[in-house]
Motif scaffolding. Structure first.
Motif, short mmCIF file in Angstrom:
data_model
loop_
_atom_site.label_atom_id
_atom_site.label_comp_id
_atom_site.label_asym_id
_atom_site.label_seq_id
_atom_site.Cartn_x
_atom_site.Cartn_y
_atom_site.Cartn_z
N THR A 173 0.84 -1.19 0.00
CA THR A 173 0.00 0.00 0.00
C THR A 173 0.87 1.24 0.00
OG1 THR A 173 -0.10 -0.07 2.42
CG2 THR A 173 -1.86 -1.18 1.22
N LYS A 177 1.94 0.19 6.71
CA LYS A 177 0.97 -0.58 7.49
C LYS A 177 1.56 -0.89 8.85
CE LYS A 177 0.62 -3.88 4.43
NZ LYS A 177 0.17 -5.10 3.74
N GLU A 315 4.94 -8.72 9.85
CA GLU A 315 3.72 -9.20 10.49
C GLU A 315 3.91 -10.55 11.17
OE1 GLU A 315 2.44 -6.87 6.74
OE2 GLU A 315 4.09 -8.18 7.39
N TYR A 373 -3.51 -5.38 12.11
CA TYR A 373 -2.97 -4.04 11.82
C TYR A 373 -3.65 -2.98 12.68
CZ TYR A 373 -0.91 -6.13 7.61
OH TYR A 373 -0.19 -6.89 6.74
N ASP A 375 -4.77 -0.32 11.39
CA ASP A 375 -5.94 -0.08 10.55
C ASP A 375 -6.63 -1.43 10.36
OD1 ASP A 375 -7.85 0.48 8.67
OD2 ASP A 375 -6.48 1.33 7.19
N LEU A 378 -7.53 -3.40 7.13
CA LEU A 378 -6.57 -4.16 6.34
C LEU A 378 -6.56 -5.64 6.69
CD1 LEU A 378 -3.56 -1.66 6.55
CD2 LEU A 378 -5.12 -1.97 4.62
N ASP A 379 -7.16 -6.00 7.82
CA ASP A 379 -7.08 -7.38 8.29
C ASP A 379 -7.81 -8.37 7.39
OD1 ASP A 379 -5.58 -6.48 10.40
OD2 ASP A 379 -7.19 -6.58 11.87
N ASP A 381 -8.01 -8.58 4.23
CA ASP A 381 -7.17 -9.04 3.13
C ASP A 381 -5.95 -9.80 3.64
OD1 ASP A 381 -8.80 -8.02 1.16
OD2 ASP A 381 -7.75 -6.09 1.08
N ALA A 382 -5.56 -9.56 4.90
CA ALA A 382 -4.34 -10.16 5.43
C ALA A 382 -4.54 -11.59 5.89
CB ALA A 382 -3.80 -9.31 6.58
N LYS A 410 2.66 -9.97 -4.28
CA LYS A 410 2.49 -8.53 -4.08
C LYS A 410 3.41 -7.73 -4.98
CE LYS A 410 1.36 -9.43 0.75
NZ LYS A 410 1.76 -9.23 2.16
#
Length: 512
Positions: A173, A177, A315, A373, A375, A378-379, A381-382, A410
């Motif tokens: 992004t 993040k 992460e 995250y 935010d 975003l979770d 998609d993670a 990515k």
């Protein structure tokens, strides 16, 4: 079970107070007992100035003794630490401190030609909730440890550990993040790595990359306080002076990635008459692909077990690690096996598990996995619907459990282990008046792993922009130097598929 950083620091200081914990290029040394005392003294100063359990503190510091003390002090108070790489500039730093809700920003003075206090002042001036700035220049200020509140309680179980760390990664992004970690998650990574490479008291690791990286201020610090590994610190890697420092200080674990291993190999070849690192056991690595043959060259020419690589992300750090007794075939091409408690799936494009030995996206669960995250949007998609973390890496796993990374889903560029968003650079370059269209791709580079290449369709074909012009424009937008494109190609048109998407794979093949 390791669920509290300060508890481990205190326990190590109690068990081996006189053992050396760290040394830097200036010859400054600190024992574990001295480290505990220094951390408590600085913690008392911070407490007098409003830092308490849960206070978010952003620190952007080089690899200094003082930086390690800062981590210990914040751990003593139970603050939430937000380490930021020194390469971040005003644009990134403003976003990070704003989203994290930082109350204090700790920076160095002018360092390597850049004015960090001026940048910090500019960031603080724009912070809506207020942001204090502390410039670390030499000795840290001190307070009275006797006035400190009790240490933070140690959670009985890892899942009970509170969030204590915000680590930011550029990812895919445009904005960084923020990954939310606990002491338990980051220490699980350090313990898993240290167990696999059989760390013991007396080991000495070269901390040659930024301490603010998750691999420094948590992974190797865990190795130090839990396993007794001494750290050799250098604030900026130099291919001559740093190598001599590691040699002089008896490095046994010569990290920390491909570019460093190549530097060590070149140094050994300049003087093959003597062993570069007489005490070396192995060369921990990761973050970037290994060129074919590098492991055996390092092992045969410098010594030890050769390169023992790991794989992970901000992460989910150190999901896998190679062992010092692994066969050369695996050490040369794989990124180790899953560490204790880690499970990895290989998922085919249709969402099912790939056949044994087949390629697919690597998804993981493990004790070092972030809590999500900052935010939370975003979770989704993670993580997949079953809670597996989507690493975005393509790979396969052999019968022995070794993980081989074969590519990335990515659209990122990995330069010296740092993840750069192609979209962020594209978005900024698109605003330049001389640029009609632009695509940014990562091209292989022997020294850095990858370099960013900007492929530009000029607004005026008779007056295409120059690379230095675009670089200056990006600097003016506050982009960090490491993200600047290092190559420029001018084209009449960008290749696209029928849906209009730029075919970056074609561009990579064309310009590699």
């Amino acid at each position: 079970m390791h669920t509290g950083f300060w508890a481990e620091i205190a326990a190590r200081a109690e068990a081996t107070p006189d053992a050396e914990m760290m040394v830097d290029e200036r010859g400054r040394r600190l024992t574990y007992g001295e480290y505990r005392d220094a951390a408590e003294s600085f913690a008392a100063y911070l407490a007098d100035h409003g830092v308490a359990a849960g206070t978010v503190v952003t620190w952007q510091l080089p690899t200094w003794v003082e930086s390690v003390v800062v981590v210990g002090a914040l751990a003593r108070l139970g603050a939430v630490q937000n380490p930021v790489m020194p390469i971040y500039r005003e644009r990134e730093l403003s976003f990070v401190t704003g989203q994290a809700g930082s109350r204090l920003l700790i920076v160095p003075p002018v360092w390597r030609g850049f004015d960090y206090p001026a940048m910090a002042a500019a960031v603080a001036a724009k912070a809506p909730g207020g942001l204090d700035v502390l410039v670390v220049d030499g000795d840290l200020p001190s307070g009275d440890p006797a006035k400190l509140p009790p240490p933070p309680p140690v959670p009985a179980k890892p899942e009970d550990a509170p969030v204590r760390w915000y680590f930011y990664t550029s990812g895919t992004t445009a904005d960084p993040k923020g990954a939310r970690h606990t002491d338990a998650t980051v220490m699980a990574a350090g313990v898993g790595m240290s167990e696999r490479i059989e760390c013991v008291p007396g080991d000495r690791v070269g901390l040659v990359f930024p301490f603010a990286h998750i691999g420094g201020c948590t992974t190797w610090l865990t190795s130090s306080v839990v396993f007794g590994v001494a750290m050799i610190l250098t604030e900026a890697f130099d291919p001559v002076e740093t190598v001599e420092l590691l040699r002089r200080e008896g490095v046994t674990l010569a990290g920390a990635g491909t570019v460093f291993h190549q530097t060590y190999l070149a140094a050994q070849r300049r003087d093959p008459s003597r062993r570069l690192f007489p005490d070396v056991r192995c060369f921990p690595g990761g973050a970037a692909p290994k060129p074919p043959g590098l492991h055996l060259q390092v092992k045969n020419e410098i010594g030890g077990a050769g390169i023992v690589a790991g794989w992970g992300l901000t992460e989910a750090p150190i999901l896998s690690m190679a062992g010092v007794h692994d066969p050369d075939e695996a050490l040369g091409a794989a990124e180790g096996r899953p560490n204790t408690g880690v499970r990895v799936r290989v998922v085919a494009p249709d969402g099912t598990d790939a056949a044994p030995g087949g390629e697919g996206e690597l998804r993981a669960k493990g004790p070092q996995l972030m809590l999500g995250y900052l935010d939370a949007a975003l979770d989704a998609d993670a993580f997949d619907e079953d809670g597996w973390f989507r690493t975005g890496d393509l790979g396969r796993i052999d019968d022995a459990g070794n993980i081989y990374i074969t590519g990335r889903l990515k659209d990122v560029i990995i330069r010296k282990g740092e993840t750069i968003s192609a979209k962020e650079i594209e978005d900024l370059l698109s605003a330049h008046p001389a640029v009609a269209e632009v695509a940014v791709v990562g091209l292989p580079d022997e020294a850095t792993g990858e370099r960013a290449c900007a492929i530009v369709v000029p607004a005026d074909p008779a007056a295409p922009p120059a690379l230095d012009t675009l670089g200056q424009f990006l600097r003016e937008q506050g982009l960090m130097v490491q993200k600047l494109p290092e190559r420029l190609e001018i084209v009449e048109v960008l290749p696209r598929n029928p849906a209009g998407k730029v075919l970056k794979k074609d561009l990579k093949e064309r310009y590699a």
